[in-house]
Design an enzyme around this catalytic site. Structure first.
Site, PDB file in Angstrom:
ATOM      1  N   HIS A   1     -44.928   6.274 -23.168  1.00 50.09           N
ATOM      2  CA  HIS A   1     -44.619   4.264 -22.983  1.00 50.09           C
ATOM      3  C   HIS A   1     -44.557   3.244 -24.262  1.00 50.09           C
ATOM      4  CE1 HIS A   1     -43.903   0.592 -19.847  1.00 50.09           C
ATOM      5  NE2 HIS A   1     -44.593   0.029 -20.795  1.00 50.09           N
TER       6      HIS A   1
ATOM      7  N   HIS B   1     -34.043   0.376 -14.645  1.00 52.68           N
ATOM      8  CA  HIS B   1     -34.505  -0.230 -15.249  1.00 52.68           C
ATOM      9  C   HIS B   1     -34.849  -0.469 -16.921  1.00 52.68           C
ATOM     10  CE1 HIS B   1     -38.546  -2.328 -16.863  1.00 52.68           C
ATOM     11  NE2 HIS B   1     -38.820  -0.387 -17.196  1.00 52.68           N
ATOM     12  N   PHE B   2     -34.792   0.913 -16.924  1.00 50.22           N
ATOM     13  CA  PHE B   2     -34.232   1.105 -18.633  1.00 50.22           C
ATOM     14  C   PHE B   2     -32.486   0.820 -19.607  1.00 50.22           C
ATOM     15  CE2 PHE B   2     -34.085   6.110 -17.880  1.00 50.22           C
ATOM     16  CZ  PHE B   2     -33.532   6.262 -18.672  1.00 50.22           C
ATOM     17  N   HIS B   3     -31.619   0.728 -18.244  1.00 49.50           N
ATOM     18  CA  HIS B   3     -30.898   0.387 -19.015  1.00 49.50           C
ATOM     19  C   HIS B   3     -30.554  -1.297 -19.244  1.00 49.50           C
ATOM     20  CE1 HIS B   3     -29.418   4.006 -18.348  1.00 49.50           C
ATOM     21  NE2 HIS B   3     -27.800   4.460 -20.114  1.00 49.50           N
TER      22      HIS B   3
ATOM     23  N   ARG C   1     -32.065  10.689  -9.077  1.00 48.63           N
ATOM     24  CA  ARG C   1     -32.058  10.142 -11.547  1.00 48.63           C
ATOM     25  C   ARG C   1     -32.405  11.794 -11.622  1.00 48.63           C
ATOM     26  NH1 ARG C   1     -37.131   8.587 -14.764  1.00 48.63           N
ATOM     27  NH2 ARG C   1     -35.405   8.541 -16.536  1.00 48.63           N
ATOM     28  N   ARG C   2     -31.487  11.709 -12.645  1.00 49.24           N
ATOM     29  CA  ARG C   2     -31.563  12.799 -13.036  1.00 49.24           C
ATOM     30  C   ARG C   2     -30.645  14.252 -12.159  1.00 49.24           C
ATOM     31  NH1 ARG C   2     -37.689  12.860 -16.034  1.00 49.24           N
ATOM     32  NH2 ARG C   2     -36.316  11.417 -17.888  1.00 49.24           N
TER      33      ARG C   2
ATOM     34  N   TYR D   1     -42.458   0.390 -26.618  1.00 49.83           N
ATOM     35  CA  TYR D   1     -42.401  -0.856 -27.349  1.00 49.83           C
ATOM     36  C   TYR D   1     -42.557  -1.065 -28.766  1.00 49.83           C
ATOM     37  CZ  TYR D   1     -44.661  -2.267 -22.601  1.00 49.83           C
ATOM     38  OH  TYR D   1     -44.463  -3.127 -21.199  1.00 49.83           O
TER      39      TYR D   1
HETATM   40 FE1  HAS Z   1     -40.137  -0.095 -18.349  1.00 50.11          FE
HETATM   41  C1  HAS Z   1     -40.068   3.700 -16.715  1.00 50.11           C
HETATM   42  C2  HAS Z   1     -43.109  -0.591 -16.278  1.00 50.11           C
HETATM   43  C3  HAS Z   1     -41.024  -2.655 -19.991  1.00 50.11           C
HETATM   44  C4  HAS Z   1     -38.405   1.134 -20.890  1.00 50.11           C
HETATM   45  N1  HAS Z   1     -39.615   1.663 -18.713  1.00 50.11           N
HETATM   46  C5  HAS Z   1     -39.412   3.187 -17.550  1.00 50.11           C
HETATM   47  C6  HAS Z   1     -38.718   4.176 -19.024  1.00 50.11           C
HETATM   48  C7  HAS Z   1     -37.813   3.978 -19.645  1.00 50.11           C
HETATM   49  C8  HAS Z   1     -38.602   2.561 -19.859  1.00 50.11           C
HETATM   50  C9  HAS Z   1     -37.183   3.780 -20.510  1.00 50.11           C
HETATM   51  O1  HAS Z   1     -45.034   1.196 -14.637  1.00 50.11           O
HETATM   52  C10 HAS Z   1     -38.463   5.431 -18.799  1.00 50.11           C
HETATM   53  C11 HAS Z   1     -39.155   6.560 -18.299  1.00 50.11           C
HETATM   54  C12 HAS Z   1     -38.718   8.004 -17.818  1.00 50.11           C
HETATM   55  O2  HAS Z   1     -37.258   8.424 -18.576  1.00 50.11           O
HETATM   56  O3  HAS Z   1     -39.057   8.618 -16.674  1.00 50.11           O
HETATM   57  N2  HAS Z   1     -41.941  -1.474 -18.359  1.00 50.11           N
HETATM   58  C13 HAS Z   1     -43.166  -1.538 -17.596  1.00 50.11           C
HETATM   59  C14 HAS Z   1     -43.203  -3.026 -17.523  1.00 50.11           C
HETATM   60  C15 HAS Z   1     -42.359  -3.022 -18.537  1.00 50.11           C
HETATM   61  C16 HAS Z   1     -41.934  -2.853 -18.611  1.00 50.11           C
HETATM   62  C17 HAS Z   1     -44.824  -3.141 -17.008  1.00 50.11           C
HETATM   63  N3  HAS Z   1     -40.169  -0.474 -20.803  1.00 50.11           N
HETATM   64  C18 HAS Z   1     -40.074  -1.785 -20.486  1.00 50.11           C
HETATM   65  C19 HAS Z   1     -39.517  -2.504 -22.162  1.00 50.11           C
HETATM   66  C20 HAS Z   1     -38.540  -0.683 -22.180  1.00 50.11           C
HETATM   67  C21 HAS Z   1     -38.733   0.085 -21.386  1.00 50.11           C
HETATM   68  C22 HAS Z   1     -39.681  -2.994 -22.143  1.00 50.11           C
HETATM   69  C23 HAS Z   1     -37.889  -0.531 -23.243  1.00 50.11           C
HETATM   70  C24 HAS Z   1     -37.673  -1.341 -24.181  1.00 50.11           C
HETATM   71  N4  HAS Z   1     -41.229   0.972 -16.615  1.00 50.11           N
HETATM   72  C25 HAS Z   1     -42.550   0.387 -16.429  1.00 50.11           C
HETATM   73  C26 HAS Z   1     -43.209   2.119 -14.941  1.00 50.11           C
HETATM   74  C27 HAS Z   1     -41.947   2.599 -15.311  1.00 50.11           C
HETATM   75  C28 HAS Z   1     -41.767   2.515 -16.832  1.00 50.11           C
HETATM   76  C29 HAS Z   1     -44.254   1.894 -14.426  1.00 50.11           C
HETATM   77  C30 HAS Z   1     -42.459   4.117 -14.904  1.00 50.11           C
HETATM   78  C31 HAS Z   1     -41.690   3.904 -13.788  1.00 50.11           C
HETATM   79  C32 HAS Z   1     -41.226   5.943 -12.908  1.00 50.11           C
HETATM   80  O4  HAS Z   1     -41.652   5.633 -11.595  1.00 50.11           O
HETATM   81  O5  HAS Z   1     -41.412   7.101 -13.238  1.00 50.11           O
HETATM   82  C33 HAS Z   1     -43.330  -4.748 -18.950  1.00 50.11           C
HETATM   83  O6  HAS Z   1     -43.789  -4.413 -20.616  1.00 50.11           O
HETATM   84  C34 HAS Z   1     -41.921  -5.425 -19.061  1.00 50.11           C
HETATM   85  C35 HAS Z   1     -42.641  -6.876 -19.367  1.00 50.11           C
HETATM   86  C36 HAS Z   1     -41.132  -7.912 -19.479  1.00 50.11           C
HETATM   87  C37 HAS Z   1     -41.133  -8.642 -18.925  1.00 50.11           C
HETATM   88  C38 HAS Z   1     -39.933 -10.184 -19.366  1.00 50.11           C
HETATM   89  C39 HAS Z   1     -40.131 -11.368 -20.208  1.00 50.11           C
HETATM   90  C40 HAS Z   1     -39.236 -12.011 -20.948  1.00 50.11           C
HETATM   91  C41 HAS Z   1     -38.559 -12.394 -21.967  1.00 50.11           C
HETATM   92  C42 HAS Z   1     -37.303 -13.182 -21.658  1.00 50.11           C
HETATM   93  C43 HAS Z   1     -37.376 -14.717 -21.589  1.00 50.11           C
HETATM   94  C44 HAS Z   1     -36.218 -15.370 -22.207  1.00 50.11           C
HETATM   95  C45 HAS Z   1     -35.576 -16.625 -23.351  1.00 50.11           C
HETATM   96  C46 HAS Z   1     -33.947 -16.218 -22.765  1.00 50.11           C
HETATM   97  C47 HAS Z   1     -36.580 -16.664 -23.574  1.00 50.11           C
HETATM   98  C48 HAS Z   1     -42.602 -10.011 -18.223  1.00 50.11           C
HETATM   99  C49 HAS Z   1     -39.380 -12.254 -23.286  1.00 50.11           C
HETATM  100  C50 HAS Z   1     -34.226 -17.489 -21.903  1.00 50.11           C
HETATM  101  C51 HAS Z   1     -32.479 -18.564 -21.581  1.00 50.11           C
HETATM  102  C52 HAS Z   1     -32.815 -19.261 -19.984  1.00 50.11           C
HETATM  103  C53 HAS Z   1     -31.363 -20.029 -20.321  1.00 50.11           C
HETATM  104  C54 HAS Z   1     -33.735 -18.773 -18.338  1.00 50.11           C
END
Ligand code: HAS
Length: 549
Positions: free
Chosen positions: A223, A374-376, A439-440, A227
């Site tokens: 995890h 999700h991860f794409h 998946r996979r 980050y």
């Molecule tokens: Fe994830 C599985 C939970 C973030 C990557 N994640 C994965 C896997 C990968 C991955 C590769 O809890 C698969 C692993 C595998 O092969 O099994 N993930 C989270 C959570 C977050 C999260 C809570 N993941 C990421 C990020 C990744 C990534 C970042 C890669 C870079 N993830 C999980 C969980 C799994 C998981 C479980 C396991 C699932 C399972 O069952 O196997 C958080 O960090 C996300 C927080 C993000 C936000 C969004 C904030 C938005 C922002 C953009 C602002 C936009 C602007 C523009 C300013 C709250 C900062 C706006 C303009 C306008 C005009 C509107």
């Protein structure tokens, strides 16, 4: 001690460029493997010469998830450190090259065993699937190489601090160091399982492996790994994008605090990948779910800071109304446009992450292709589009060239192609996942199940998306090759933003590494000590494994 440079020192530029070249080579090869995968999963295409789907899937995951990211990040961070704290010393640069070669040799070694079908164990290389020992040894070299490079950055940063006592370090250097500390602490877990469990077992020195322990050590690393990918994108958002749009960074201290929160909370959360695994007590899973919700906070802070930056700039240019500032942003500048589209995609991507992390909801999506969707969105869109956007100024800066208008236009098209391809591919992955598509898995493993009929339209949509994305890969490679070798000679800026309020005392406290690293260790011990003792004490006899070579 060298003075801070406006430009990256030429010798450091070579080191950074070497990393970027390996990264984009991995993108070309891994992207091609990805295209083949989506075609196979559509059920309309078979791989020639008996090549296994899992060989291609492993090639794709390792090259894009591990090689592209790690090389790009380390190259980018060497450039960022050199740009903001002065040329590397000869010793640090030499150490950086040693790290680079260790990583490159390790990558070549692992790639050899994957491509010869002796390591079709996917990028997570879960036991009890067993690869050839050469695959694990190659991976260990990549990790050790990255540590060596991390030490080069730490040494350079320590020298800067010694000669600038009482001063706050430049933001990009602080962020690079934080990311490397995070990487070092988390990769101890994967190093432990590879060196003490998987290598002896694949060499036949031990005949069984404790599967749960190896998966737990992997996710202790896995995890924070995500980050480690995300933080360099955040470096660009916080410290570069405000300058690109002509504005100022909203708050330097807020950016530093967000990075420290990532350091604290990204590691003790690996169990959220193992919520459905037996052998870990529900209490410890719950503790880590709570900590997972803590690590969402710095991303929400980042969203706030980016909105504030854009809005302040827009208003300074005369924008009015709630969203009037949107019109003032430089939409035709690819250095801004690509990362901005990445930010936009991070809104649904992060929402999906919160769904995954929500203990009970995880039962609906776990091991379905939703997670792949999700991860794409996260790494393959938000992070990768930001890396592409950074390449549009970083590569010409390092090679002494300038991006032409034609290339800028192509980069805008590339971003749109990527966004459309990913909407098809990742969108259909999310929908198919909700219908239970695994998946996979190669198409042949479930084509006879009655449910598969429901999934097929989505799998065809994935193949369409995958093909569009492959066009996106060709476009980015054309742009990168142009910027590296053919663009007109000239000077390109490495943009570094100023903060709206430049001196904030809080920033000094955020460089108290003894305190932060101490807290990281404490949190890790709280989240992992009891469960790991349980996993070892109550271990079943262990698995002999499935040899894949
Ligand atoms: Fe994830 C599985 C939970 C973030 C990557 N994640 C994965 C896997 C990968 C991955 C590769 O809890 C698969 C692993 C595998 O092969 O099994 N993930 C989270 C959570 C977050 C999260 C809570 N993941 C990421 C990020 C990744 C990534 C970042 C890669 C870079 N993830 C999980 C969980 C799994 C998981 C479980 C396991 C699932 C399972 O069952 O196997 C958080 O960090 C996300 C927080 C993000 C936000 C969004 C904030 C938005 C922002 C953009 C602002 C936009 C602007 C523009 C300013 C709250 C900062 C706006 C303009 C306008 C005009 C509107």
């Amino acid at each position: 001690m060298a003075q801070p440079l406006e430009k990256v020192d030429r010798r450091d530029a070579k080191l950074a460029l070497a990393h970027l070249f390996v990264a984009f080579t991995a993108l070309a090869l891994g992207g091609f493997a990805g295209l083949l995968q989506t075609l196979v999963r559509s059920g309309k295409f078979e791989l020639p010469a008996g090549i296994s789907y899992y060989t291609i899937l492993t090639t794709h995951g390792v090259l894009l998830g591990l090689v592209l990211t790690t090389f790009f990040i380390i190259g980018f961070q060497f450039a960022a450190v050199s740009r903001t704290t002065g040329a590397l010393s000869d010793g640090s640069r030499r150490t950086g090259w040693i790290g680079f070669w260790l990583m490159t040799i390790g990558t070549a070694m692992s790639a050899f065993f994957i491509l010869t079908g002796k390591a079709s164990v996917l990028y997570t290389f879960y036991a009890p699937l067993q690869a050839h020992a050469g695959f694990y040894i190659g991976l260990a070299l990549v990790v050790v190489g990255s540590w060596v490079s991390g030490f080069a950055m730490f040494a350079h940063y320590a020298r800067w601090r010694k000669t600038h006592r009482g001063q706050v370090s430049p933001l990009l250097a602080f962020m690079s160091v934080t990311n490397m500390v995070l990487w070092l602490v988390c990769s101890l877990g994967v190093a432990a399982t590879v060196v003490f469990q998987l290598i002896p077992w694949s060499l036949g020195l031990t005949d069984r492996v404790n599967v749960l322990l190896s998966r737990t050590l992997f996710w202790y690393f896995g995890h924070p790994l995500v980050y480690f990918w995300l933080l360099p994108a955040y470096m660009v958002w916080y410290a570069v994008i405000p300058k690109v749009i002509g504005g100022k960074m909203f708050s330097d201290s807020l950016a530093r605090l967000a990075f420290i929160l990532f350091l604290l909370f990204s590691i003790p959360v690996g169990f959220h990948h193992q919520l459905l695994e037996p052998g870990i007590s529900p209490f410890w899973k719950y503790v880590q779910v709570v900590l997972t919700f803590m690590v969402i906070i710095p991303s929400l802070m980042t969203a706030f800071a980016m909105f504030a930056t854009f809005e302040s700039y827009g208003r300074s240019q005369g924008a009015t109304g709630l969203f009037g500032w949107l019109r003032k942003l430089p939409w035709s500048d690819a250095r801004f446009f690509a990362p901005f589209v990445g930010m936009l995609f991070f809104i649904p991507a992060g929402t999906g992450g919160i769904i995954n992390a929500s203990h009970q909801l995880n039962q609906v999506v776990h091991n379905t292709i939703w997670v792949t969707g999700h991860f794409h969105l996260t790494v393959a869109t938000t992070v990768v589009l930001t890396f592409f956007g950074a390449s549009y100024w970083l590569i010409p800066h390092l090679t002494g060239r300038v991006m032409t208008k034609a290339m800028n236009r192509l980069a805008i098209i590339q971003t749109i192609v990527w966004a459309v391809g990913m909407t098809f591919m990742s969108g259909s992955m999310h929908f198919a996942g909700l219908l239970g598509a695994p998946r996979r898995s190669a198409f042949s493993t479930y084509s006879n199940s009655p449910q598969a009929l429901e999934w097929i339209p989505y799998q065809i949509a994935q193949a369409v998306g995958g093909t569009i994305l492959f066009i996106g890969i060709i476009l980015i490679l054309v742009i990168v090759i142009n910027l590296a070798f053919f663009a007109p000679k000239g000077e390109t800026e490495f943009p570094v933003a100023e903060a709206a309020a430049p001196y904030e005392r809080a920033a000094l406290a955020l460089e108290n590494w003894k305190l932060w690293i101490g807290l990281v260790v404490a949190l890790i011990l709280i989240a992992y000590t009891v469960p790991i003792i349980d996993i070892i004490q109550n271990a079943p006899p262990g698995s002999k494994g499935y040899k894949l070579w």
